[in-house]
Motif scaffolding. Structure first.
Motif, PDB file in Angstrom:
ATOM      1  N   THR A  73       0.777  -1.492  -0.224  1.00  0.00           N
ATOM      2  CA  THR A  73       0.214   0.042   0.044  1.00  0.00           C
ATOM      3  C   THR A  73       0.658   1.210  -0.271  1.00  0.00           C
ATOM      4  N   SER A  74       2.120   1.753   0.851  1.00  0.00           N
ATOM      5  CA  SER A  74       2.965   2.477   0.526  1.00  0.00           C
ATOM      6  C   SER A  74       4.598   2.636   0.207  1.00  0.00           C
ATOM      7  N   THR A  75       4.454   2.732  -0.681  1.00  0.00           N
ATOM      8  CA  THR A  75       5.101   3.335  -1.537  1.00  0.00           C
ATOM      9  C   THR A  75       6.846   4.132  -0.705  1.00  0.00           C
ATOM     10  N   LEU A  76       6.618   5.007   0.175  1.00  0.00           N
ATOM     11  CA  LEU A  76       7.481   5.506   0.794  1.00  0.00           C
ATOM     12  C   LEU A  76       7.478   4.329   1.813  1.00  0.00           C
ATOM     13  N   ALA A  77       7.169   3.858   2.360  1.00  0.00           N
ATOM     14  CA  ALA A  77       7.186   2.735   3.418  1.00  0.00           C
ATOM     15  C   ALA A  77       8.056   1.687   2.730  1.00  0.00           C
ATOM     16  N   VAL A  78       8.275   0.916   1.686  1.00  0.00           N
ATOM     17  CA  VAL A  78       8.831   0.443   1.337  1.00  0.00           C
ATOM     18  C   VAL A  78      10.172   0.777   0.821  1.00  0.00           C
ATOM     19  N   PHE A 121       9.035 -11.049  -1.886  1.00  0.00           N
ATOM     20  CA  PHE A 121       7.799 -10.544  -3.086  1.00  0.00           C
ATOM     21  C   PHE A 121       6.539 -11.878  -2.259  1.00  0.00           C
ATOM     22  N   GLY A 122       6.270 -11.706  -1.237  1.00  0.00           N
ATOM     23  CA  GLY A 122       5.333 -12.315  -0.348  1.00  0.00           C
ATOM     24  C   GLY A 122       4.478 -11.376   0.141  1.00  0.00           C
ATOM     25  N   PHE A 123       5.161 -10.096   0.610  1.00  0.00           N
ATOM     26  CA  PHE A 123       4.368  -9.037   1.332  1.00  0.00           C
ATOM     27  C   PHE A 123       4.605  -8.039   0.055  1.00  0.00           C
ATOM     28  N   CYS A 124       5.259  -7.846  -0.772  1.00  0.00           N
ATOM     29  CA  CYS A 124       5.179  -6.523  -1.206  1.00  0.00           C
ATOM     30  C   CYS A 124       4.264  -6.893  -3.085  1.00  0.00           C
ATOM     31  N   SER A 125       3.941  -5.734  -3.020  1.00  0.00           N
ATOM     32  CA  SER A 125       2.933  -5.923  -4.689  1.00  0.00           C
ATOM     33  C   SER A 125       4.485  -5.635  -5.350  1.00  0.00           C
ATOM     34  N   PRO A 126       4.011  -6.125  -6.649  1.00  0.00           N
ATOM     35  CA  PRO A 126       5.245  -6.241  -8.279  1.00  0.00           C
ATOM     36  C   PRO A 126       5.841  -5.551  -8.040  1.00  0.00           C
ATOM     37  N   LEU A 127       5.550  -3.754  -8.496  1.00  0.00           N
ATOM     38  CA  LEU A 127       6.516  -3.288  -8.383  1.00  0.00           C
ATOM     39  C   LEU A 127       7.257  -2.824  -6.863  1.00  0.00           C
ATOM     40  N   ARG A 128       6.656  -3.222  -6.233  1.00  0.00           N
ATOM     41  CA  ARG A 128       7.138  -2.145  -4.827  1.00  0.00           C
ATOM     42  C   ARG A 128       8.002  -3.679  -4.261  1.00  0.00           C
ATOM     43  N   ALA A 129       8.406  -4.839  -4.686  1.00  0.00           N
ATOM     44  CA  ALA A 129       8.802  -5.538  -4.092  1.00  0.00           C
ATOM     45  C   ALA A 129      10.778  -5.247  -5.162  1.00  0.00           C
ATOM     46  N   LEU A 147      11.258  -2.145  -6.482  1.00  0.00           N
ATOM     47  CA  LEU A 147      12.104  -1.487  -5.436  1.00  0.00           C
ATOM     48  C   LEU A 147      13.044  -1.651  -4.103  1.00  0.00           C
ATOM     49  N   PHE A 148      11.651  -2.691  -3.366  1.00  0.00           N
ATOM     50  CA  PHE A 148      12.770  -2.823  -1.946  1.00  0.00           C
ATOM     51  C   PHE A 148      13.623  -3.555  -2.381  1.00  0.00           C
ATOM     52  N   PHE A 149      13.574  -4.646  -3.033  1.00  0.00           N
ATOM     53  CA  PHE A 149      14.760  -5.399  -3.705  1.00  0.00           C
ATOM     54  C   PHE A 149      15.861  -4.512  -4.030  1.00  0.00           C
ATOM     55  N   PHE A 150      15.721  -3.677  -4.768  1.00  0.00           N
ATOM     56  CA  PHE A 150      17.063  -2.494  -5.640  1.00  0.00           C
ATOM     57  C   PHE A 150      17.565  -1.900  -4.859  1.00  0.00           C
ATOM     58  N   LEU A 151      17.325  -1.081  -4.271  1.00  0.00           N
ATOM     59  CA  LEU A 151      17.013  -0.484  -2.537  1.00  0.00           C
ATOM     60  C   LEU A 151      17.954  -0.685  -1.836  1.00  0.00           C
ATOM     61  N   ALA A 152      17.604  -2.392  -1.045  1.00  0.00           N
ATOM     62  CA  ALA A 152      18.392  -3.253  -0.597  1.00  0.00           C
ATOM     63  C   ALA A 152      19.249  -2.885  -0.679  1.00  0.00           C
ATOM     64  N   GLU A 153      19.401  -4.316  -1.904  1.00  0.00           N
ATOM     65  CA  GLU A 153      21.033  -4.554  -2.324  1.00  0.00           C
ATOM     66  C   GLU A 153      21.995  -3.401  -2.336  1.00  0.00           C
ATOM     67  N   CYS A 154      21.821  -2.509  -3.715  1.00  0.00           N
ATOM     68  CA  CYS A 154      22.246  -1.593  -3.920  1.00  0.00           C
ATOM     69  C   CYS A 154      22.722  -0.700  -3.128  1.00  0.00           C
ATOM     70  N   GLY A 155      22.219  -0.412  -2.597  1.00  0.00           N
ATOM     71  CA  GLY A 155      22.013   0.713  -0.767  1.00  0.00           C
ATOM     72  C   GLY A 155      22.959  -0.107   0.437  1.00  0.00           C
ATOM     73  N   CYS A 156      23.246  -1.228  -0.029  1.00  0.00           N
ATOM     74  CA  CYS A 156      24.180  -2.422   0.889  1.00  0.00           C
ATOM     75  C   CYS A 156      25.584  -2.406   0.183  1.00  0.00           C
ATOM     76  N   GLY A 157      25.492  -2.675  -1.285  1.00  0.00           N
ATOM     77  CA  GLY A 157      26.636  -2.057  -2.281  1.00  0.00           C
ATOM     78  C   GLY A 157      27.501  -1.394  -1.889  1.00  0.00           C
ATOM     79  N   LEU A 158      26.592   0.469  -2.279  1.00  0.00           N
ATOM     80  CA  LEU A 158      27.601   1.297  -1.374  1.00  0.00           C
ATOM     81  C   LEU A 158      27.466   1.913  -0.145  1.00  0.00           C
ATOM     82  N   LEU A 159      27.521   1.045   0.543  1.00  0.00           N
ATOM     83  CA  LEU A 159      27.573   1.808   2.166  1.00  0.00           C
ATOM     84  C   LEU A 159      29.326   0.417   2.495  1.00  0.00           C
ATOM     85  N   LEU A 160      28.811  -0.704   2.384  1.00  0.00           N
ATOM     86  CA  LEU A 160      29.592  -1.604   2.352  1.00  0.00           C
ATOM     87  C   LEU A 160      31.217  -1.281   1.395  1.00  0.00           C
TER      88      LEU A 160
END
Length: 429
Positions: A128-133, A290-298, A300-313
């Protein structure tokens, strides 16, 4: 190495004693660090041995002892090394090698709370919430970064005296939480510790054809199938640097999985543990995504988590050593083991943010000199190391996080210009 693989001798020296760890000796099957010892072949491995092992480990090596070093080959007494030994004794008496279990309990709990907060946002608002994702994805990136520092501490045996306890927590935090293989990490990271910024030996600067960290790397354009692509990447590396960091986590996750099916020596029980714990990581993360997000938000979540962590590490990893001097293997032999650690490391000035953001790796020089020392004691050790370096005229480099990144970008830019000149010269020959 071909002779070693075919059963030939593999010799190194520890405290003037010569050991043969060739493939026929069975050494790599019993060594917790696996093939990391290869980085010390043909060298005096005393320093590397001291920083990674307990005192009783030398007695275990007796099975591989083949003789004493020829007296003519024994090096002269090293005043710098003597002072290092005295400093280690002083730190032991100060209790600096004793960890605070309450500190690490807090770090484990506070780090896990970041993941739980991210998961709660996804579970409740993933459809329901892109900001929350967005917030959840960024929190997951921070969780994985901080998990990396925790796994690093446990797998360097900074926390418990019993190494099995450290490894057990390391598998939970490293494999299950973060998705990085412990065996892969130990092989890569311990080799880095053994030969930091040594061209052709340190895996952390083996980033061609994407990034070049020294003039030596520019000599190997011809090794790649598409040299023009490599030259383009290197010529533009100051611009491409941060995007490349963004995909670093995905590359390391891929390496962790591929390591399980490679030819590095891993015992069958450990191989099963590795595959099981890595599978658990991807099971919980992909289910959450993918079990709790709508497809596009899933996505987005995957991209931010993976790429964000890569950048931080990768931001922290690069500030630790990149942009510092890079030596060839022959040049590195001129330095004492501890001197090499200092010359190739960059400390970042301590404050509350840098201590937390880097997981204590802002004390990079001190960590390389004493890798089993818990991070919460580094602030006591740094002044003593600086004093020692000043006494022996060994350059000690310390700057801010931003200053360190500026040095890195300056180095990348200088090498990019050099690669452009090489390309221009090649076209006009």
């Amino acid at each position: 190495m071909k002779d070693v693989n075919e059963g030939g001798p593999a010799l190194f020296v520890i405290h003037n004693k010569v050991y043969d760890i060739g493939s026929s000796s069975g050494f790599f099957n019993m060594h917790p660090g696996g093939a990391v010892a290869i980085s010390q072949l043909g060298k005096d491995a005393s320093g590397a041995f001291e920083v990674f092992h307990t005192e009783n480990a030398e007695s275990i090596l007796s099975d591989f002892y083949v003789g004493d070093l020829d007296p003519k080959e024994v090096g002269k007494p090293n005043a710098f090394k003597t002072d290092i030994d005295e400093l280690r004794t002083k730190l032991t008496k100060m209790g600096c090698f004793e960890s605070s279990k309450l500190y690490y309990l807090f770090k484990v709990a506070s780090t896990l709370s970041i993941c739980l907060t991210s998961a709660a946002l996804v579970i409740n608002y993933g459809r329901t919430s892109t900001l929350a994702v967005i917030v959840a994805g960024l929190l997951m990136a921070v969780f994985w970064q901080q998990s990396g520092w925790l796994a690093h501490d446990f797998l360097h045996h900074q926390v418990f005296k019993n190494r099995m306890y450290n490894d057990a927590v390391g598998y939970m935090v490293g494999n299950v939480w973060q998705g990085f293989s412990v065996s892969w990490w130990k092989d890569k990271h311990c080799t880095h510790h053994s030969v930091p910024n040594v061209h052709g030996e340190d895996p952390d600067i083996n980033t061609m054809p994407f990034l070049a960290w020294s003039e030596h790397a520019l000599e190997f354009f011809s090794d790649f199938k598409d040299a023009d692509v490599s030259r383009f990447l290197i010529a533009n590396q100051p611009i491409l640097f941060f995007p490349i960091l963004g995909v670093a986590r995905l590359a390391w996750c891929s390496s962790s999985i591929r390591f399980q099916f490679g030819d590095k020596v891993v015992s069958p029980p450990k191989a099963l543990l590795e595959k099981t714990t890595l599978a658990l990581h991807w099971a919980w993360f992909l289910t959450l995504t993918f079990g709790f997000c709508s497809p596009l938000r899933a996505l987005l979540f995957f991209f931010l988590a993976e790429c964000g962590c890569g950048l931080l590490l990768a931001f922290v990893f690069t500030v630790n050593h990149n942009g510092m001097p890079v030596y060839t293997a022959s040049e590195a032999k001129k330095f004492d083991f501890y001197e090499l650690q200092i010359l190739t490391g960059r400390d970042v000035i301590s404050n509350s943010f840098s201590d937390w953001f880097t997981g204590g790796l802002n004390y990079q020089v001190e960590h390389h000199m004493f890798p089993t020392l818990p991070r919460h004691h580094f602030h006591k050790v740094q002044p003593l190391v600086e004093e020692l370096c000043k006494k022996h005229n060994v350059p000690f480099h310390k700057t801010t996080l931003i200053g360190g990144m500026g040095e890195i970008l300056g180095r990348l830019s200088g090498l990019a210009k050099a690669s452009t000149k090489i390309r221009y010269a090649a076209k006009h020959q």
